[in-house]
Design an enzyme around this catalytic site. Structure first.
Site, PDB file in Angstrom:
ATOM      1  N   LYS A 147       0.559  -1.241   0.058  1.00  0.00           N
ATOM      2  CA  LYS A 147      -0.026   0.066  -0.079  1.00  0.00           C
ATOM      3  C   LYS A 147       0.921   1.361   0.070  1.00  0.00           C
ATOM      4  O   LYS A 147       2.106   1.191   0.359  1.00  0.00           O
ATOM      5  CB  LYS A 147      -0.854  -0.046   1.229  1.00  0.00           C
ATOM      6  N   TYR A 157      17.831  31.401   5.100  1.00  0.00           N
ATOM      7  CA  TYR A 157      16.681  32.002   5.519  1.00  0.00           C
ATOM      8  C   TYR A 157      16.524  32.523   6.970  1.00  0.00           C
ATOM      9  O   TYR A 157      16.591  31.621   7.657  1.00  0.00           O
ATOM     10  CB  TYR A 157      15.460  31.551   4.995  1.00  0.00           C
ATOM     11  N   ARG A 172     -10.750   0.516  14.080  1.00  0.00           N
ATOM     12  CA  ARG A 172     -10.547   1.065  12.927  1.00  0.00           C
ATOM     13  C   ARG A 172     -11.762   0.892  12.036  1.00  0.00           C
ATOM     14  O   ARG A 172     -12.837   1.116  11.935  1.00  0.00           O
ATOM     15  CB  ARG A 172      -9.185   0.944  12.578  1.00  0.00           C
ATOM     16  N   MET A 207      13.305  24.957   0.334  1.00  0.00           N
ATOM     17  CA  MET A 207      12.591  24.226  -0.384  1.00  0.00           C
ATOM     18  C   MET A 207      13.275  23.009  -1.129  1.00  0.00           C
ATOM     19  O   MET A 207      12.905  21.812  -1.020  1.00  0.00           O
ATOM     20  CB  MET A 207      11.643  25.132  -1.613  1.00  0.00           C
TER      21      MET A 207
HETATM   22  C1  LIG Z   1      -0.083  -2.172   6.823  1.00  0.00           C
HETATM   23  C2  LIG Z   1      -0.715  -3.168   7.192  1.00  0.00           C
HETATM   24  C3  LIG Z   1       0.195  -4.308   7.467  1.00  0.00           C
HETATM   25  C4  LIG Z   1       1.705  -4.165   7.487  1.00  0.00           C
HETATM   26  O1  LIG Z   1       2.105  -3.585   8.761  1.00  0.00           O
HETATM   27  P1  LIG Z   1       3.639  -3.629   9.147  1.00  0.00           P
HETATM   28  O2  LIG Z   1       3.764  -2.930  10.602  1.00  0.00           O
HETATM   29  O3  LIG Z   1       4.452  -2.623   8.252  1.00  0.00           O
HETATM   30  O4  LIG Z   1       4.248  -5.015   9.019  1.00  0.00           O
HETATM   31  C5  LIG Z   1      -0.317  -5.364   7.816  1.00  0.00           C
HETATM   32  N1  LIG Z   1      -1.742  -5.529   7.884  1.00  0.00           N
HETATM   33  C6  LIG Z   1      -2.600  -4.397   7.587  1.00  0.00           C
HETATM   34  C7  LIG Z   1      -3.945  -4.495   7.694  1.00  0.00           C
HETATM   35  C8  LIG Z   1      -1.921  -3.151   7.199  1.00  0.00           C
HETATM   36  O5  LIG Z   1      -3.029  -2.272   6.927  1.00  0.00           O
END
Ligand SMILES: *Cc1c(COP(=O)(O)O)cnc(C)c1O
Length: 815
Positions: free
Chosen positions: A483, A709, A582, A758
């Site tokens: 992701k 700056y 969540r 920047m």
């Molecule tokens: C991002 C995520 C993981 C991975 O988590 P890490 O701490 O990077 O290993 C696993 N499961 C879900 C649902 C996630 O969103």
């Protein structure tokens, strides 16, 4: 190696079926890495974790007709079989015979760190003095060592082999195959120590390699090593090296001064300049001097050779090219091994057309006809559209190459021909010996040019995945979380690599991330963790699998499935709420959920939940409650479904801290990128990402002047300041300016001074010897580490990585 099937069967007391007069010159053990099928046998290696037998079919499909295996599979026709009792002992028996037949002088290198670099350095220094064979890459295990030994042929005079162990009693077996005359013991560290009862036991195991050695060269700074070697091998010739003056080889002068290093070797002094003065480099240089002296190289040559030594850059980089090409650049060295590695790397891409630029091969002391025959065979196997040969030697053999082939005297001539800039939508491999400077071609072919890069080491990702797998049962599946553009590293490149290495699932956050992967040819199952309402049709169109976390989402998604009119049950993944609050189904919804799922055309592929605090030892009780809730709720739902989907709850720190709860799958994220909150685990992981730039300008700033700056920093003495071309638009938080954060220059920390701009910032380089414009600056991950950098930023490594701006060029390398 060069044996008939009959000879091999006799040597190893195996059985056979088929044609015993066939010749075997190579043995391949990975059906994905078969460079040439001619005179090659495939061995199905069985280990406790894996069976190579399932790859016999793919080896045969590639054109192999000799199979070495513990079992015979009569369904394959016209195959010659060598049937062995145990595949690994077979390799070892054959290697032992092959080594004993050779009359090589041999160097055996073992230790925890530095084996590969020392092997490469010795090789670079010695190859044009003596025809030399060495282990490819870091092939040094129970399987790797035999495969390395098979590379020995009659023309070589010296062999340099790495030997690695991870378990008690392994060295005996390896020493039985390979007994080096010169033994070299490098640094002993913590790798694999967990498998031994003590450091002493580990050292005792490693030094068994030297049972039959005449000379042992070892790092004497480690007191325990020194004691053990003297106790076991007091009657042999011993040469110790290191920083302590009691060693026979040590550095005589003060290394922090800006002068040549003087190495004391017994009663002699040898001095030469060394630019990198970190402890590891210097210790390795001492070992190298000891080995070269033992090989009777004279001092003047030793100095010349060490001077011309380059860092071992056996690595490939893939870069985005002009005209939609991908350019794979390996312009650092060229020998058969590195050519094979590069050709294999090509196979991991799905581009239609392929071109190759290849130069004369240097650093090989063998008959050129034979050499280029072998090279052309490897190349022909790949079916390149066009091959460009550079150099007068390789050009003579252009007839051996079956693709459309052009020859050039030098790199400049190829540049002037303009052929390269006409190539479109291909993968172009640049493979050349250093002297030809084919990196100039890279400059022409590269799409974006930027000094600031994020380098991603794919091999390290594989190592980290394998490390986590080694903690799990062999049957446990693994989902890789890619992701947010694979935590900022590039989701396509990472996913393509993971797919090649047979990852079971990929996880993305949103549908469009999955769509991009599908469009680029990723076929591995992809789970969308946060399927937004407007994206359900897209999800179905691209064969993505949604996380379903509420009854509302279930109904809406099901409407989209029905609209397609397809009868097949659509795969979904059910998320349970267990304490993170969540997304997810709550316990009281499970009856209704079970009921709805009963009669819908949906297939629950998996049931899962997510741990909120698996990295925090102080939250163990909470985490165990989450795990308990998951066990209860998932079992409850499974009972209602009447079938058993995959279950999973562990993320990376879950895998290391709550291994017992792996169920049928785990989800790895940050751990694959080499980061762990647990120091012990961190040591076992390899660093994946490094963020680098180069110094644009160095200025001497007078006492009392201000920098940047708003004049936030004023010098209190004449100060050397460097400007580097990265700023907050690249993802460096502005809050780490004004001496909150540091960057690394020549492995020394340099504080950021003044406000971050920047696109640029200034650093104080007063304490850095030899600093020059154009020097590399490490933003992270060496000195400082990614973790330290995250601490400057007052955040976690995840946020640092995902904040790096897309304008920073990502480069993918393989060791
Ligand atoms: C991002 C995520 C993981 C991975 O988590 P890490 O701490 O990077 O290993 C696993 N499961 C879900 C649902 C996630 O969103």
């Amino acid at each position: 190696m060069n044996y008939t099937v009959k000879q091999i069967v006799d040597i190893t007391h195996s059985k056979m079926m088929g044609d015993d007069s066939l010749i075997i010159k190579n043995i391949a053990f990975d059906s994905r890495i078969i460079y040439s099928t001619k005179h090659t046998a495939f061995i199905a290696v069985n280990t406790p974790k894996n069976s190579g037998e399932k790859f016999i079919e793919s080896a045969i499909n590639r054109g192999i007709n000799i199979i070495i295996s513990e079992h015979h599979f009569p369904q394959f026709e016209n195959i010659t079989w060598i049937i062995v009792e145990n595949s690994i002992s077979f390799l070892q028996k054959l290697a032992k015979y092959h080594f004993e037949q050779s009359h090589l002088r041999s160097i055996g290198i073992t230790g925890s760190n530095g084996k590969t670099i020392l092997k490469e350095w010795i090789y670079q220094c010695i190859w044009n003095e003596l025809p030399t064979v060495k282990s490819p890459k870091s092939f040094n295990s129970q399987i790797g060592l035999p495969l390395s030994i098979f590379q020995i042929n009659n023309s070589q005079k010296l062999g340099i082999f790495e030997v690695g162990i991870s378990q008690p009693h392994e060295m005996e077996k390896l020493e039985n195959i390979f007994h080096p005359q010169i033994g070299l013991l490098t640094h002993i560290g913590t790798a694999h120590i967990a498998n031994f009862s003590s450091e002493e036991e580990l050292i005792n195991e490693k030094v068994k390699l030297f049972k039959n050695s005449e000379v042992i060269i070892y790092n004497g700074d480690n007191v325990l090593v020194d004691e053990i070697i003297k106790k076991c091998y007091g009657s042999k010739k011993l040469i110790s090296y290191g920083f302590k003056k009691e060693n026979q080889v040590f550095i005589k002068n003060n290394i922090s001064k800006n002068e040549d290093i003087i190495v004391q070797y017994f009663n002699e002094e040898i001095s030469f300049p060394v630019y990198q003065r970190d402890e590891v480099t210097l210790t390795n240089a001492l070992a190298l001097v000891a080995v070269l002296k033992e090989l009777k190289i004279d001092n003047k040559k030793i100095i010349d050779k060490i001077n011309s030594l380059k860092a071992v850059e056996m690595r490939l980089e893939a870069i985005e090219g002009i005209k939609n090409n991908i350019v794979i650049n390996d312009s650092f060295n060229l020998d058969l091994d590195s050519l094979k590695t590069a050709l294999q790397f090509l196979n991991e891409y799905n581009k239609r057309g392929k071109s190759l630029v290849l130069t004369d091969i240097m650093g090989v002391n063998s008959n050129s006809q034979e050499l280029y025959e072998e090279v052309s065979e490897l190349v022909n196997e790949q079916k390149f559209d066009t091959v460009f040969l550079i150099g007068d030697i390789i050009s003579k053999f252009s007839d051996l190459f079956k693709s459309k082939t052009f020859t050039f005297i030098n790199t400049q001539e190829l540049i002037e021909s303009k052929y390269l800039t006409e190539i479109e939508n291909q993968i172009i491999l640049l493979k050349g010996a250093r002297k030809f400077e084919i990196e100039k071609l890279k400059d022409i072919l590269e799409l974006r040019k930027h000094d600031t890069v994020l380098e991603i080491n794919l091999n390290a990702i594989l190592h980290n995945i394998n490390y986590h797998k080694s903690l799990l049962k062999p049957t446990t599946k693994m989902m890789a979380m890619v992701k947010a553009n694979a935590y900022g590293l590039g989701s396509y490149e990472i996913s393509e690599f993971l797919q090649h290495h047979h990852i079971d699932y990929l996880g993305v956050a949103f549908a469009d991330e999955g769509v991009e992967l599908r469009k680029k040819g990723i076929t591995t199952p992809i789970v969308v963790m946060n399927p937004e309402q407007h994206s359900y049709d897209t999800i179905i169109e691209y064969n993505l699998e949604p996380e379903i976390y509420s009854l509302r989402v279930l109904e809406l998604f099901y409407d989209s499935v029905q609209k397609t009119g397809n009868d097949k049950k659509y795969p979904i993944h059910i998320k349970l709420e267990t304490g993170m609050h969540r997304l997810g189904f709550k316990k009281h919804e499970l009856d209704q959920l079970g009921e709805i799922l009963q009669d819908k055309k949906l297939k629950v592929k998996s049931i899962f939940s997510h741990l909120s605090s698996s990295d925090m030892p102080q939250e163990k009780e909470f985490t165990l409650n989450q795990l308990k809730a998951f066990e209860y709720n998932s079992s409850y739902l499974i009972e209602r479904l009447g079938y058993k989907p995959i279950r999973h709850i562990l993320n990376s720190s879950g895998i290391t801290n709550y291994t017992d709860y792996q169920y049928n799958m785990v989800r790895i994220g940050i751990g694959m990128l080499g980061e762990s909150s647990n120091n012990q685990i961190q040591k076992q992981l390899h660093s994946v990402v490094s963020f680098k730039t180069v110094i644009s300008q160095i200025s001497m700033v007078e006492n009392g002047e201000s920098i940047g700056y708003s004049r936030k920093f004023k010098t209190d003495h004449l100060t050397k300041v460097a400007t580097i071309p990265v700023g907050y638009a690249d993802g460096i938080p502005r809050l780490i300016g004004n001496q909150v954060g540091n960057v690394g220059v020549n492995k020394i920390l340099a504080p950021i001074v003044g406000n971050i701009c920047m696109d640029m910032m200034m650093i104080n380089v007063d304490n850095i010897p030899h600093v020059k414009e154009g020097n590399v600056v490490t933003i992270f991950n060496a000195k400082p580490t990614l973790k330290e950098f995250a601490e400057y930023c007052n955040t976690i490594t995840y946020e640092v990585l995902t904040s790096i701006s897309p304008r920073v060029k990502r480069i993918y390398i393989k060791d």
